[in-house]
Design a protein around this motif. Structure first.
Motif, PDB file in Angstrom:
ATOM      1  N   PRO A 106       0.892  -1.072  -0.045  1.00  0.00           N
ATOM      2  CA  PRO A 106      -0.108   0.069  -0.110  1.00  0.00           C
ATOM      3  C   PRO A 106       0.630   1.256   0.058  1.00  0.00           C
ATOM      4  O   PRO A 106       0.812   2.096   1.018  1.00  0.00           O
ATOM      5  CB  PRO A 106      -0.823  -0.032   1.259  1.00  0.00           C
ATOM      6  N   ASN A 107       1.726   1.355  -1.084  1.00  0.00           N
ATOM      7  CA  ASN A 107       2.599   2.333  -1.190  1.00  0.00           C
ATOM      8  C   ASN A 107       2.373   3.223  -2.311  1.00  0.00           C
ATOM      9  O   ASN A 107       2.029   2.724  -3.339  1.00  0.00           O
ATOM     10  CB  ASN A 107       4.070   1.990  -1.101  1.00  0.00           C
ATOM     11  N   TYR A 143      -0.766  -6.973   1.090  1.00  0.00           N
ATOM     12  CA  TYR A 143      -1.739  -6.438   2.322  1.00  0.00           C
ATOM     13  C   TYR A 143      -3.063  -6.159   1.909  1.00  0.00           C
ATOM     14  O   TYR A 143      -3.455  -6.860   1.001  1.00  0.00           O
ATOM     15  CB  TYR A 143      -0.910  -4.918   2.478  1.00  0.00           C
ATOM     16  N   ASP A 144      -3.975  -5.378   2.695  1.00  0.00           N
ATOM     17  CA  ASP A 144      -5.130  -5.066   2.292  1.00  0.00           C
ATOM     18  C   ASP A 144      -5.369  -4.868   0.823  1.00  0.00           C
ATOM     19  O   ASP A 144      -4.872  -4.065   0.409  1.00  0.00           O
ATOM     20  CB  ASP A 144      -5.622  -4.007   3.296  1.00  0.00           C
ATOM     21  N   GLY A 146      -7.678  -3.427  -0.942  1.00  0.00           N
ATOM     22  CA  GLY A 146      -8.521  -2.105  -1.136  1.00  0.00           C
ATOM     23  C   GLY A 146      -7.028  -1.056  -1.072  1.00  0.00           C
ATOM     24  O   GLY A 146      -7.289  -0.023  -1.877  1.00  0.00           O
ATOM     25  N   ALA A 147      -6.445  -1.228  -0.087  1.00  0.00           N
ATOM     26  CA  ALA A 147      -5.473  -0.118   0.318  1.00  0.00           C
ATOM     27  C   ALA A 147      -4.352  -0.353  -0.811  1.00  0.00           C
ATOM     28  O   ALA A 147      -3.817   0.959  -1.317  1.00  0.00           O
ATOM     29  CB  ALA A 147      -4.799  -0.199   1.777  1.00  0.00           C
ATOM     30  N   CYS A 148      -4.038  -1.390  -1.160  1.00  0.00           N
ATOM     31  CA  CYS A 148      -2.880  -1.652  -2.194  1.00  0.00           C
ATOM     32  C   CYS A 148      -3.256  -1.174  -3.541  1.00  0.00           C
ATOM     33  O   CYS A 148      -2.503  -0.258  -4.109  1.00  0.00           O
ATOM     34  CB  CYS A 148      -2.415  -3.243  -2.363  1.00  0.00           C
ATOM     35  N   GLU A 150      -5.417   1.160  -4.305  1.00  0.00           N
ATOM     36  CA  GLU A 150      -5.734   2.643  -4.236  1.00  0.00           C
ATOM     37  C   GLU A 150      -4.438   3.441  -3.987  1.00  0.00           C
ATOM     38  O   GLU A 150      -4.189   4.100  -4.891  1.00  0.00           O
ATOM     39  CB  GLU A 150      -6.775   2.806  -3.082  1.00  0.00           C
ATOM     40  N   ARG A 151      -3.687   2.961  -3.150  1.00  0.00           N
ATOM     41  CA  ARG A 151      -2.392   3.809  -2.847  1.00  0.00           C
ATOM     42  C   ARG A 151      -1.237   3.579  -3.918  1.00  0.00           C
ATOM     43  O   ARG A 151      -0.545   4.196  -4.143  1.00  0.00           O
ATOM     44  CB  ARG A 151      -1.747   3.479  -1.312  1.00  0.00           C
TER      45      ARG A 151
END
Length: 334
Positions: A106-107, A143-144, A146-148, A150-151
């Motif tokens: 998520p970076n 990792y999650d 959605g976060a991956c 999106e970010r």
């Protein structure tokens, strides 16, 4: 922990002998025209659970084995694929395509832990232009989801072209158990069903270091298409397992995002990021990975491809060539 690199450090590795000089824009256009004239006979396909096949299209005599383009991510991606004859050399009208970037962390793009969203978006655009009937951008994120998505910026970038094509698949119902007939250690695994059912697989990794494998490039990237990657670390020699997996999952096209390279503390960072503004394309994942190793420093040093154990093993097992000094290379700056 398996040794990341083997053999004596070589210091700075010189550029491959016989590598092509940078092309002029006129020569670049000539490459593209030649690519457009290739025979349309044959298809680019995969043979389901029996093993995913690479391209089987007739190639021009002067087609490069490796294509390097420098410039902004989208332009460099288009140019590198263009040097290989364009996406039409890989994707035929009506094809079902899976693009496999790295979206596991998520970076943001500048961290260089995930494939640049503009590289992935341009591949989607190129596949659409070639007439693909279905395009999916898939990964099994660490990792999650959605976060991956999106970010990393990949979801927004790609879905500005076609909605609903970017997915992180973590549910076992999206996977099918298949044998690995040519596996030396790993004999079976669960692969994304959409990959097994696709006609064309495109590997689009970011170039980064890896604490266990030495580097994470196109061959390592295939681990994001299976359900249980952990067993490759705990139940097998990781380098051998990576090669085993690549006897099954064989991308028709590899596009390595080396626009910025995470040279230390990979795969998740943070670490030292070098901006190289380069995209490497090839039909040969071993050659693409080997050329990327030469392109950059890793851990503050230079290494030869043979010092990366899974690259050397893949070469020995006939999955591709790491002797990039003997391959045809074309380069362009855009």
């Amino acid at each position: 922990m398996p040794q990341r690199f083997h053999g004596d450090p070589l210091g700075r590795v010189p550029a491959p002998r016989g590598a092509g000089a940078f092309l002029s824009r006129r020569d670049f256009l000539k490459w593209q025209v030649r690519g457009a004239l290739w025979l349309a006979a044959g298809t680019v396909g995969m043979a389901g659970a029996a093993g995913l096949a690479g391209p089987c299209r007739a190639l021009a005599d002067d087609t490069p084995d490796l294509a390097l383009a420098t410039g902004r991510p989208a332009a460099a991606t288009r140019a590198a694929v263009g040097l290989l004859g364009g996406m039409a050399a890989f994707v035929t009208p009506g094809s079902r395509v899976v693009i496999k970037p790295n979206m596991s962390f998520p970076n943001p793009p500048e961290a260089a832990t995930t494939t640049h969203p503009e590289v992935v978006r341009e591949l989607v655009v190129l596949c659409r232009e070639a007439g693909a009937a279905r395009i999916m951008v898939l990964d099994h994120t660490l990792y999650d989801v959605g976060a991956c998505l999106e970010r990393s910026g990949v979801a927004d970038s790609c879905e500005s072209v076609i909605r609903g094509i970017v997915h992180g698949l973590s549910d076992p119902r999206f996977y099918r158990e298949v044998p690995i007939p040519d596996g030396a250690s790993m004999k079976t695994t669960r692969v994304m069903a959409d990959v097994l059912d696709a006609d064309v697989l495109i590997s689009a990794p970011v170039a980064k270091s890896h604490s266990s494998a030495g580097v994470s490039l196109s061959m390592k990237n295939m681990m994001g298409l299976i359900f249980d990657r952990g067993v490759m670390h705990s139940g097998h020699d990781l380098s051998v397992a990576i090669v085993d997996l690549n006897t099954l999952l064989k991308p028709a096209l590899v596009v390595v995002d080396a626009t910025r390279v995470l040279t230390t503390n990979g795969p998740g960072g943070p670490g030292k990021v070098d901006a190289l503004d380069t995209v490497i394309a090839s039909r040969d994942p071993v050659a693409a990975d080997a050329r990327t190793v030469i392109l950059s420093e890793w851990y503050g040093r230079r290494f030869a491809p043979r010092q990366v154990r899974h690259i050397a093993l893949a070469h020995e097992r006939g999955l591709g060539r790491m002797d990039v000094e003997n391959l045809r290379e074309a380069r362009v700056s855009v």
